[in-house]
Design an enzyme around this catalytic site. Structure first.
Site, PDB file in Angstrom:
ATOM      1  CB  ALA A  63      -0.818  -0.046   1.350  1.00 33.49           C
ATOM      2  N   GLY A 102       0.664  -4.985   1.006  1.00 31.21           N
ATOM      3  CA  GLY A 102      -0.537  -4.740   0.301  1.00 31.21           C
ATOM      4  C   GLY A 102      -0.222  -5.447  -1.075  1.00 31.21           C
ATOM      5  CD  GLU A 105      -2.442  -7.242   2.875  1.00 34.96           C
ATOM      6  OE1 GLU A 105      -1.912  -6.224   2.759  1.00 34.96           O
ATOM      7  OE2 GLU A 105      -3.231  -7.599   3.720  1.00 34.96           O
ATOM      8  CD  GLU A 125       1.483  -5.777   5.723  1.00 32.09           C
ATOM      9  OE1 GLU A 125       2.310  -6.452   5.824  1.00 32.09           O
ATOM     10  OE2 GLU A 125       0.850  -5.605   4.829  1.00 32.09           O
TER      11      GLU A 125
HETATM   12  N1  CAA Z   1       4.425   3.373  -0.033  1.00 36.66           N
HETATM   13  C1  CAA Z   1       4.819   4.594  -0.572  1.00 36.66           C
HETATM   14  N2  CAA Z   1       6.174   4.979  -0.739  1.00 36.66           N
HETATM   15  C2  CAA Z   1       7.017   3.913  -0.479  1.00 36.66           C
HETATM   16  C3  CAA Z   1       6.680   2.648  -0.221  1.00 36.66           C
HETATM   17  C4  CAA Z   1       5.242   2.382  -0.045  1.00 36.66           C
HETATM   18  N3  CAA Z   1       4.806   1.151   0.409  1.00 36.66           N
HETATM   19  N4  CAA Z   1       7.821   1.704  -0.234  1.00 36.66           N
HETATM   20  C5  CAA Z   1       8.835   2.563  -0.283  1.00 36.66           C
HETATM   21  N5  CAA Z   1       8.320   3.896  -0.776  1.00 36.66           N
HETATM   22  C6  CAA Z   1       9.089   4.917  -1.377  1.00 36.66           C
HETATM   23  C7  CAA Z   1      10.337   5.526  -0.219  1.00 36.66           C
HETATM   24  O1  CAA Z   1       9.608   6.327   0.601  1.00 36.66           O
HETATM   25  C8  CAA Z   1      11.214   5.984  -1.464  1.00 36.66           C
HETATM   26  O2  CAA Z   1      10.514   7.383  -1.684  1.00 36.66           O
HETATM   27  P1  CAA Z   1      11.527   8.454  -2.198  1.00 36.66           P
HETATM   28  O3  CAA Z   1      12.486   8.243  -3.283  1.00 36.66           O
HETATM   29  O4  CAA Z   1      10.615   9.683  -2.348  1.00 36.66           O
HETATM   30  O5  CAA Z   1      12.473   8.579  -0.864  1.00 36.66           O
HETATM   31  C9  CAA Z   1      11.162   5.085  -2.548  1.00 36.66           C
HETATM   32  O6  CAA Z   1       9.885   4.529  -2.358  1.00 36.66           O
HETATM   33  C10 CAA Z   1      12.297   4.032  -2.617  1.00 36.66           C
HETATM   34  O7  CAA Z   1      12.389   3.148  -1.570  1.00 36.66           O
HETATM   35  P2  CAA Z   1      13.624   2.885  -0.625  1.00 36.66           P
HETATM   36  O8  CAA Z   1      14.496   4.259  -0.725  1.00 36.66           O
HETATM   37  O9  CAA Z   1      13.335   2.357   0.653  1.00 36.66           O
HETATM   38  O10 CAA Z   1      14.250   1.842  -1.657  1.00 36.66           O
HETATM   39  P3  CAA Z   1      14.836   0.615  -1.570  1.00 36.66           P
HETATM   40  O11 CAA Z   1      15.207  -0.046  -2.877  1.00 36.66           O
HETATM   41  O12 CAA Z   1      16.099   0.952  -0.403  1.00 36.66           O
HETATM   42  O13 CAA Z   1      13.751  -0.285  -0.952  1.00 36.66           O
HETATM   43  C11 CAA Z   1      11.751  -1.461  -0.369  1.00 36.66           C
HETATM   44  C12 CAA Z   1      12.493  -0.767  -1.422  1.00 36.66           C
HETATM   45  C13 CAA Z   1      12.424  -2.779   0.013  1.00 36.66           C
HETATM   46  C14 CAA Z   1      10.489  -1.697  -1.032  1.00 36.66           C
HETATM   47  C15 CAA Z   1      11.936  -0.330   0.796  1.00 36.66           C
HETATM   48  O14 CAA Z   1      11.085   0.766   0.354  1.00 36.66           O
HETATM   49  C16 CAA Z   1      10.461  -0.859   1.579  1.00 36.66           C
HETATM   50  O15 CAA Z   1      10.754  -1.628   2.608  1.00 36.66           O
HETATM   51  N6  CAA Z   1       9.212  -0.467   1.612  1.00 36.66           N
HETATM   52  C17 CAA Z   1       8.139  -0.722   2.673  1.00 36.66           C
HETATM   53  C18 CAA Z   1       7.614  -1.948   2.335  1.00 36.66           C
HETATM   54  C19 CAA Z   1       6.258  -2.019   3.274  1.00 36.66           C
HETATM   55  O16 CAA Z   1       6.300  -1.911   4.450  1.00 36.66           O
HETATM   56  N7  CAA Z   1       5.188  -2.428   2.586  1.00 36.66           N
HETATM   57  C20 CAA Z   1       4.065  -2.748   3.494  1.00 36.66           C
HETATM   58  C21 CAA Z   1       3.173  -1.413   3.276  1.00 36.66           C
HETATM   59  S1  CAA Z   1       1.981  -1.107   4.338  1.00 36.66           S
HETATM   60  C22 CAA Z   1       0.686  -2.200   3.570  1.00 36.66           C
HETATM   61  O17 CAA Z   1       1.047  -2.638   2.499  1.00 36.66           O
HETATM   62  C23 CAA Z   1      -0.635  -2.384   4.464  1.00 36.66           C
HETATM   63  C24 CAA Z   1      -1.480  -3.440   3.934  1.00 36.66           C
HETATM   64  O18 CAA Z   1      -2.048  -4.200   4.403  1.00 36.66           O
HETATM   65  C25 CAA Z   1      -2.476  -2.553   2.823  1.00 36.66           C
END
Ligand code: CAA
Length: 706
Positions: A63, A102, A105, A125
Site C-alpha cells: 500500500a 498490500g 495481498e 507491516e
Molecule cells: N508506500 C509509499 N512509498 C514507498 C513505499 C510504500 N509502500 N515503499 C517505498 N516507498 C518509497 C520510499 O519512501 C522512497 O521514496 P523517496 O525516493 O521519495 O524517498 C522510494 O519508495 C524508494 O524506497 P527506498 O529508498 O526504501 O528503496 P529501496 O530500494 O532501498 O527499498 C523497499 C525498497 C524494500 C520496497 C523499501 O522501500 C520498503 O521496505 N518499503 C516498505 C515496504 C512495506 O512496508 N510495505 C507494506 C506497506 S503497508 C501495507 O501494504 C498495508 C496493507 O496491508 C494494505
C-alpha cells in the site's frame, strides 16, 4: 489513457500491468485503474484468463504508506480484491522482485500465483506498527496455514520464491522471462479448463493455541519489546478460522486500530525519516541535481585496527573489493584475525554459510604500501584519533589521488574542517562516522564541512545506501549529532543521577523499561570506559566542559575498571560472563565523588531518572538543531533509533517530544533549570515552538526547503 495501470489483450490473456515507479505502491489511483482494467477485460469476449503483473524493479512494495494519514479513497483494497476474487475468469499474478504487504495481498486475492525464482514475498507491516489490513491475515492462513502465516507476519522478512512454493503460497516458480512463463501458465489453465479458485473459499487447516503463539513470539521478543501490534496480529489470524466475511470484518477493525496507534505513527515517521535523511538537504536543489555521485567499486581503508577491520567487513558484505592498508605488518595480521573470527562467528550463528563467508573474506586484500590505494574509488582513513597522524595521512592521500576522488576520515572526535583545510582539495574531504560494530550498526553519520562539495556528499549517500546504512548528515562540531546529544544530554544526566543517589542498576533498568535496548552504564561497560575517556580528552581540545562531567566513568578508567573486557566497570562481570552484577566498590566511589563535590545524595525515583535523561536528550537535540549541526529533527530521530538504541516505537527523541507536547516539555525543562542549574537552559527553539503551538515535525516541514 491510463498511465499507471495498462491493459492489453494477448489472446486469450488479458494482461494488466501496474507501472507506478519507484516501487509500484498501490495507492488510490492504482486501485481505481485496476478496477477499470478488470472491467474492460471482463467485457472482452476473446479473453478467457487474466494476468496481473508489474513493470520496474518489483511487483509491489505494498500500500502507499504516504496515504495512511488521510482517509483511503474508494475503491478500497478490499473492494479491489473482492472484484478480483469474484471474477468469472481465472486471475493469475506474476511476481518479480518483491511482493510486500498490500502487494502480496493483491496477489493472494488472485486465483493463481507465478513467481520468478529470485522474487521475495513478505508481510513487513509489523515493522510499521500495523497489521496487514487488505485481507492478508485471512487469506495467507488459508493458503499456508495459521502457524506459518503468523511466523511470516511476525518476522516481516520476505521468503524466497522456492520457499513460497514449498509453503503453498505460489503455484509455480518461473525460470527465465517472467512474462513468457506467466503467459504459458495462463494458457495451460485455459487448456486444462481450470477456472477461478478463490482463496476466500478455502479453510484454514491448522489452529493456534497459546503455547504455539508464545513459541512464535519468542524469537522476536527483543524487537517487539514494548510494542502491541503483535497482539492485534494474533487476534486477526485467529479470526481466520471464522467464515471469511466475519474474519475480514475483524481484520478491518483491528487494522484500523493499529493504524491509529501511537506506535504506528512513530514507526511510520521513522520509515520516512530514514529515507529523507539520506538525501541532500541544505544543498540547493539545483546543485543537488547537478551533483554526480561517483561509482564505487573498490574501497581502500587506511588503518587496520578494530574500526578499520569492521569497515572492511561492511564493504565486503556489500559486495565491494576492499584494500586494507597499514604500515605495520603485525597490525595487518591482527586485522586478518578479526575479519576471520567475525565471519566464523556469523557462520557459527547460522547467519551465513561458509561459502559466503569465504567469498567475502576473499574480497579483502591487505597492503603495506600506501601508493597501492591509488586505484580505489573511495579511500577511508581509519588510523588512530590523533590530529597530527590523520593530517599526515590525509595530506599524503591528497597528494597522489586524482582530485575528484572522495577521501573520508572516520574520526569521531577531531575537527574534519581542520583536516580538510590541511589538504589542497578540501571539497572532497568529509567524515564517515561509523559506529561499533561497523559492519552491523545501521547508522552512518556523514560529516560535512563548509568546503565539502555536493558531489562528495552525493557519493557518500550512495555509499551508505550500498552498505544498507541510514545516512544522516551532520555539520562538523563537538561530537557531531549523536555523541553531542549523548554526552551533553543523556549520558551526562545518567551520571549526575548516580552522584545524586541513584545506582547504576536503577538507572539502567529504568531506561531499559522505557524501551532502550541497554541502559547507559551497561553501554559504557560494553564499549569500554577507557574509550569514552579517550574520546572526551580529544573532544575537550575542541571545547571543554566543566566538572562534574563523566567524573565517575573517568575514575573507573583510572582504576582500570574498563568494563566487560576487564571484568569490572560500572558493574562486575564474573568469569567472562556478560551478566552485570552490582558492585559496592562502585557505589563507594560514587559516594566519595559526590561528597567531594558537595552533592547531597537522596532517593531518586525511576520516573525522575527517565524524565531527566530523556528531556536532557531532547533539549540538547533542539540546541543541535538551533546550531545547524543537524538539518532536521527527523534526522536526529534516525540517529537515535538506528545508532543509540532509542525505542523505535517512540519515533526518536524529537518525535517523542512532539507526542509529549512541547509546552509540557518546556515546563519540565524549566523546572530542572531552576532546580539543577545552568546546563538545563531551555533551548530557544523549544521556547519558540512551544509559544507558537508548533512542533518539531512542523518545524522540519517549514525549515528544510533550501
Ligand atoms: N508506500 C509509499 N512509498 C514507498 C513505499 C510504500 N509502500 N515503499 C517505498 N516507498 C518509497 C520510499 O519512501 C522512497 O521514496 P523517496 O525516493 O521519495 O524517498 C522510494 O519508495 C524508494 O524506497 P527506498 O529508498 O526504501 O528503496 P529501496 O530500494 O532501498 O527499498 C523497499 C525498497 C524494500 C520496497 C523499501 O522501500 C520498503 O521496505 N518499503 C516498505 C515496504 C512495506 O512496508 N510495505 C507494506 C506497506 S503497508 C501495507 O501494504 C498495508 C496493507 O496491508 C494494505
Amino acid at each position: 489513457m491510463s498511465q499507471i495501470v495498462t491493459f492489453e489483450e494477448r489472446d486469450p490473456v488479458g494482461l494488466i500491468c501496474i507501472d507506478n515507479p519507484p516501487v509500484n505502491a498501490i495507492g488510490h489511483s492504482v486501485r481505481l485503474e485496476l478496477v477499470d482494467a478488470i472491467a474492460r477485460a471482463q467485457k472482452s469476449s476473446s479473453i478467457t484468463v487474466l494476468l496481473i503483473m508489474s513493470s520496474g524493479e518489483m511487483f509491489s512494495a505494498g500500500a502507499d504508506i504516504s496515504e495512511f494519514d488521510r482517509p483511503l479513497g474508494e475503491p478500497s483494497f478490499q473492494q479491489v480484491q473482492a472484484r478480483i476474487e469474484s471474477c468469472h475468469l481465472p486471475v493469475v499474478a506474476a511476481i518479480h522482485g518483491l511482493a510486500l504487504g498490500g502487494g502480496l495481498e493483491l496477489a493472494l486475492a488472485c486465483h493463481y500465483r507465478v513467481a520468478q525464482r529470485n522474487a521475495r514475498l513478505g508481510m513487513p507491516e509489523i515493522t510499521l506498527g500495523i497489521i496487514p489490513g487488505a485481507g492478508g491475515t485471512q487469506r495467507l492462513p488459508r493458503l499456508i496455514g495459521a502457524r506459518a502465516a503468523l511466523n511470516m507476519m511476525l518476522s516481516g522478512t520476505p521468503v524466497s520464491a522456492p520457499d513460497a512454493k514449498a509453503l503453498g503460497l505460489v503455484d509455480e516458480v518461473a525460470e527465465g522471462d517472467l512474462c513468457d512463463a506467466a503467459l504459458r501458465f495462463c494458457k495451460r489453465l485455459v487448456h486444462e479448463g481450470l477456472g477461478p479458485r478463490p482463496t476466500c473459499n478455502r479453510i484454514v487447516f491448522d489452529g493456534l493455541d497459546d503455547t504455539e503463539i508464545a513459541a512464535a513470539l519468542l524469537p522476536h521478543a527483543r524487537v517487539l519489546k514494548g510494542r502491541t501490534t503483535q497482539d492485534l496480529l494474533v487476534e486477526a489470524i485467529k479470526a481466520s478460522k471464522l467464515p471469511f466475511a466475519q474474519g475480514i470484518a475483524i481484520e478491518a477493525a483491528l487494522a484500523q486500530k493499529s493504524l491509529a496507534s501511537r506506535e504506528s505513527l512513530a514507526l511510520r515517521h521513522v520509515f520516512f525519516a530514514e529515507r529523507e535523511s539520506g538525501k541532500l538537504s541544505g544543498v540547493s536543489s539545483a546543485n543537488a541535481r547537478q551533483a554526480q555521485p561517483a561509482a564505487i567499486r573498490q574501497v581502500a581503508i587506511i588503518g587496520s585496527g578494530t574500526m578499520g577491520s569492521g569497515i572492511a567487513i561492511a564493504f565486503a558484505d556489500a559486495g565491494l573489493e576492499v584494500l586494507v592498508n597499514d604500515n605495520d605488518p603485525a597490525a595487518l595480521a591482527r586485522s586478518r584475525e578479526i575479519i576471520h573470527s567475525t565471519y566464523a562467528s556469523s557462520v557459527k550463528r547460522g547467519r551465513m554459510i561458509q561459502n559466503t563467508a569465504d567469498e567475502r573474506i576473499g574480497r579483502i586484500r591487505n597492503t603495506l604500501t600506501l601508493a597501492e590505494v591509488a586505484d580505489a574509488d573511495l579511500v577511508i582513513e581509519a588510523v588512530f584519533e590523533d590530529m597530527e597522524l590523520k593530517n599526515y595521512v590525509l595530506s599524503k592521500l591528497d597528494s597522489f589521488l586524482p582530485p575528484q576522488r572522495l577521501i573520508a576520515t572516520n574520526t569521531s572526535t577531531l575537527s574534519v574542517t581542520e583536516l580538510a583545510r590541511a589538504t589542497r582539495h578540501p571539497g572532497r574531504i568529509l567524515g564517515l562516522h561509523f559506529f561499533v560494530p561497523a559492519h552491523a550498526s545501521r547508522l552512518l553519520e556523514i560529516v560535512r564541512t563548509e568546503y565539502t562539495s555536493a558531489e562528495s556528499l552525493s557519493t557518500a549517500f550512495r555509499v551508505a545506501k550500498r552498505l544498507k546504512k541510514n545516512a544522516v548528515v551532520s555539520r562538523d562540531a563537538f561530537g557531531f549529532i549523536g555523541n553531542r546529544m549523548m554526552l551533553d544530554g543523556y549520558f551526562r544526566e545518567a551520571e549526575l543521577l548516580l552522584l545524586e543517589g541513584a545506582t547504576p542498576a536503577q538507572v539502567d533498568t529504568a531506561l531499559e523499561n522505557f524501551g532502550f535496548a541497554m541502559g547507559p552504564q551497561r553501554v559504557s561497560d560494553l564499549g569500554g570506559n577507557d574509550v569514552g575517556t579517550k574520546a572526551r580528552v580529544q573532544l575537550f581540545k575542541r571545547e571543554s566542559r566543566p566538572d562534574p562531567y563523566f567524573v565517575i566513568a573517568d575514575h573507573l578508567t583510572e582504576m582500570e575498571r574498563l568494563g566487560q573486557k576487564t571484568g569490572r566497570g560500572f558493574y562486575r562481570y564474573e568469569n567472562g560472563s556478560r551478566e552485570a552484577v552490582p558492585d559496592w566498590e562502585v557505589i563507594t566511589l560514587i559516594e566519595k565523588l559526590a561528597l567531594e563535590r558537595g552533592i547531597s545524595r537522596r532517593e531518586i525515583s525511576d520516573q525522575e531518572i527517565v524524565e531527566r535523561c530523556i528531556l536532557s536528550l531532547i533539549n540538547v537535540g533542539a540546541i543541535v538543531l538551533e546550531e545547524g549541526i543537524a538539518a532536521r529533527a527527523a534526522d536526529i530521530d534516525v540517529v537515535w533509533t538506528s545508532g543509540y538504541g532509542f525505542p523505535r516505537q517512540l519515533g526518536g527523541p524529537m518525535f517523542y517530544a512532539d507526542t509529549l507536547g512541547l509546552p509540557d516539555v518546556l515546563l519540565r525543562i524549566r523546572h530542572y533549570h531552576k532546580t539543577l542549574g545552568y546546563y538545563w537552559r531551555p533551548a530557544t527553539l523549544i521556547e519558540r515552538l512551544a509559544a507558537a503551538g508548533s512542533s518539531f515535525q512542523q518545524w522540519d516541514g517549514s525549515s528544510v526547503s533550501q
